[in-house]
Design an enzyme around this catalytic site. Structure first.
Site, PDB file in Angstrom:
ATOM      1  CG  ASP A  48      -2.358  18.161  27.796  1.00  0.00           C
ATOM      2  OD1 ASP A  48      -1.786  18.047  28.904  1.00  0.00           O
ATOM      3  OD2 ASP A  48      -2.369  19.221  27.149  1.00  0.00           O
ATOM      4  CE  LYS A  77      10.041  17.518  35.866  1.00  0.00           C
ATOM      5  NZ  LYS A  77       9.375  16.268  35.448  1.00  0.00           N
ATOM      6  CE1 TYR A  97      11.624  20.348  33.839  1.00  0.00           C
ATOM      7  CE2 TYR A  97      13.487  20.490  35.345  1.00  0.00           C
ATOM      8  CZ  TYR A  97      12.726  19.768  34.445  1.00  0.00           C
ATOM      9  OH  TYR A  97      13.049  18.460  34.162  1.00  0.00           O
ATOM     10  CB  SER A 127      14.395  17.524  37.549  1.00  0.00           C
ATOM     11  OG  SER A 127      15.598  18.163  37.159  1.00  0.00           O
TER      12      SER A 127
HETATM   13  P1  NAP Z   1      11.113  14.448  25.806  1.00  0.00           P
HETATM   14  O1  NAP Z   1      12.070  13.703  24.965  1.00  0.00           O
HETATM   15  O2  NAP Z   1      10.693  15.825  25.408  1.00  0.00           O
HETATM   16  O3  NAP Z   1       9.817  13.543  26.039  1.00  0.00           O
HETATM   17  C1  NAP Z   1       8.733  13.994  26.802  1.00  0.00           C
HETATM   18  C2  NAP Z   1       7.449  13.466  26.199  1.00  0.00           C
HETATM   19  O4  NAP Z   1       6.353  13.924  27.035  1.00  0.00           O
HETATM   20  C3  NAP Z   1       7.188  14.023  24.794  1.00  0.00           C
HETATM   21  O5  NAP Z   1       6.659  13.016  23.956  1.00  0.00           O
HETATM   22  C4  NAP Z   1       6.189  15.124  25.069  1.00  0.00           C
HETATM   23  O6  NAP Z   1       5.372  15.458  23.972  1.00  0.00           O
HETATM   24  C5  NAP Z   1       5.369  14.496  26.178  1.00  0.00           C
HETATM   25  N1  NAP Z   1       4.566  15.486  26.877  1.00  0.00           N
HETATM   26  C6  NAP Z   1       4.894  16.765  27.157  1.00  0.00           C
HETATM   27  N2  NAP Z   1       3.875  17.382  27.772  1.00  0.00           N
HETATM   28  C7  NAP Z   1       2.880  16.474  27.885  1.00  0.00           C
HETATM   29  C8  NAP Z   1       1.573  16.498  28.421  1.00  0.00           C
HETATM   30  N3  NAP Z   1       1.059  17.620  28.921  1.00  0.00           N
HETATM   31  N4  NAP Z   1       0.831  15.357  28.392  1.00  0.00           N
HETATM   32  C9  NAP Z   1       1.315  14.240  27.832  1.00  0.00           C
HETATM   33  N5  NAP Z   1       2.537  14.155  27.286  1.00  0.00           N
HETATM   34  C10 NAP Z   1       3.326  15.251  27.320  1.00  0.00           C
HETATM   35  O7  NAP Z   1      11.684  14.620  27.297  1.00  0.00           O
HETATM   36  P2  NAP Z   1      12.622  13.680  28.225  1.00  0.00           P
HETATM   37  O8  NAP Z   1      13.957  14.307  28.260  1.00  0.00           O
HETATM   38  O9  NAP Z   1      12.455  12.240  27.887  1.00  0.00           O
HETATM   39  O10 NAP Z   1      11.960  13.992  29.640  1.00  0.00           O
HETATM   40  C11 NAP Z   1      11.072  13.101  30.297  1.00  0.00           C
HETATM   41  C12 NAP Z   1      10.918  13.563  31.747  1.00  0.00           C
HETATM   42  O11 NAP Z   1      12.178  13.555  32.407  1.00  0.00           O
HETATM   43  C13 NAP Z   1      10.382  15.003  31.875  1.00  0.00           C
HETATM   44  O12 NAP Z   1       9.473  15.056  32.953  1.00  0.00           O
HETATM   45  C14 NAP Z   1      11.630  15.799  32.197  1.00  0.00           C
HETATM   46  O13 NAP Z   1      11.333  16.973  32.915  1.00  0.00           O
HETATM   47  C15 NAP Z   1      12.409  14.796  33.028  1.00  0.00           C
HETATM   48  N6  NAP Z   1      13.861  15.066  33.066  1.00  0.00           N
HETATM   49  C16 NAP Z   1      14.621  14.954  31.932  1.00  0.00           C
HETATM   50  C17 NAP Z   1      15.995  15.192  32.019  1.00  0.00           C
HETATM   51  C18 NAP Z   1      16.900  15.082  30.815  1.00  0.00           C
HETATM   52  O14 NAP Z   1      18.117  15.350  30.947  1.00  0.00           O
HETATM   53  N7  NAP Z   1      16.399  14.683  29.642  1.00  0.00           N
HETATM   54  C19 NAP Z   1      16.584  15.538  33.241  1.00  0.00           C
HETATM   55  C20 NAP Z   1      15.768  15.640  34.359  1.00  0.00           C
HETATM   56  C21 NAP Z   1      14.410  15.405  34.261  1.00  0.00           C
HETATM   57  P3  NAP Z   1       5.836  16.743  23.055  1.00  0.00           P
HETATM   58  O15 NAP Z   1       7.068  16.309  22.344  1.00  0.00           O
HETATM   59  O16 NAP Z   1       4.647  16.956  22.179  1.00  0.00           O
HETATM   60  O17 NAP Z   1       6.082  17.871  24.020  1.00  0.00           O
END
Ligand code: NAP
Length: 255
Positions: free
Chosen positions: A64, A160, A156, A143
């Site tokens: 974590d 970011k 959020y 983000s």
């Molecule tokens: P996701 O599918 O939810 O994957 C995120 C992963 O990080 C999950 O496996 C999650 O575990 C893990 N995680 C969360 N909190 C954690 C912690 N404290 N320590 C270690 N691992 C942790 O999300 P994603 O969409 O791929 O997003 C990845 C990154 O891109 C994030 O930082 C997000 O803010 C950023 N982002 C995403 C988007 C988008 O459109 N998807 C847009 C802008 C920015 P759990 O499932 O157990 O929570």
């Protein structure tokens, strides 16, 4: 005499799902030995096993990122198993949707602990390896909401935006030591996180389809789009790129 090729060891956080998994997969295919950090240790284990089955070098570490002791123990495990770390992709993140007046001090702290302090912990623990090697690459996933703000996501977006600022400052401090630090602020990327948000109606009226219509290139981003930029940023040839926010967002105005 030809120099031995650098054996690059990388850590990707939040690597069990979505963008982090795509980045870990891409960097492993690029030839790096990759440690998949995720708070969901079982999922990370499974993903790392799949990468190894595909002939790639990968290990899972349950971490974590908001917990300093876990980050220190996780990085120590990677050093023992794979060697010093020269690539770090800070991707783990927690989403937050709440009216500003409803954000409790506790949920503010909780979100910043993962999205911003988690990046601080990972950078501070890993950077000594890079300083020692005189070479390193850090990529922080922030983000595109930081470009213009986003209603109901103040905590959020603040977290970011902090990541963007941290990126620029670390780039200046560590550039002279051979370490580059950049951020990728993704646009709308189709991942489990964005699907959860669509289901909860957080993408606004019309959900995913309307979000695609608002995107200049008329498609959702794919995790692989972010992975491709990461692959470049951690490469040798990206050594003149540092302190930058490189938008991968289908055309969102970042001016
Ligand atoms: P996701 O599918 O939810 O994957 C995120 C992963 O990080 C999950 O496996 C999650 O575990 C893990 N995680 C969360 N909190 C954690 C912690 N404290 N320590 C270690 N691992 C942790 O999300 P994603 O969409 O791929 O997003 C990845 C990154 O891109 C994030 O930082 C997000 O803010 C950023 N982002 C995403 C988007 C988008 O459109 N998807 C847009 C802008 C920015 P759990 O499932 O157990 O929570």
């Amino acid at each position: 005499m030809a120099q031995a090729p650098r054996r690059t060891v990388g850590i990707v956080t939040g690597a069990a799902s979505g963008i982090g998994l795509a980045v870990a997969t891409r960097l492993a295919r690029d030839g790096l030995a990759i440690a998949l950090f995720d708070r969901d240790g079982d999922a990370a284990d499974q993903r790392a096993g799949e990468l190894r089955d595909a002939g790639l070098q990968a290990m899972a570490v349950p971490v974590d990122v908001s917990d300093r002791a876990q980050v220190e123990a996780g990085v120590a495990e990677v050093r023992r198993a794979l060697g010093p770390v020269s690539v770090l992709v800070n991707n783990a993140g927690k989403e937050g949707f709440r009216r500003f007046l409803d954000i409790s001090p506790e949920s503010w702290d909780e979100l910043l602990a993962v999205n911003l302090t988690g990046v601080f912990h990972c950078c501070q623990v890993v950077v000594p390896d890079m300083v020692e090697a005189g070479w390193g690459r850090i990529v922080n996933i922030s983000s595109s909401s930081t470009h213009g703000g986003q209603p109901f996501m103040a905590h959020y977006v603040a977290s970011k935006s902090g990541v963007n600022g941290l990126t620029k400052s670390l780039a200046l401090e560590f550039g002279p030591l051979g370490i580059t630090v950049n951020a990728i602020p993704p646009g709308f990327i189709d991942t489990p996180m964005s699907r959860r948000n669509a289901e909860k109606g957080r993408l606004g009226p019309g959900g995913m389809e309307a979000a695609v219509e608002r995107t200049t290139v008329r498609r959702a981003g794919r995790p692989e789009d972010i992975a491709a930029m990461c692959s470049f940023l951690v490469s040798e040839e990206a050594g003149y790129v540092t302190g930058q926010l490189l938008g991968v967002n289908g055309g969102r105005n970042t001016g």
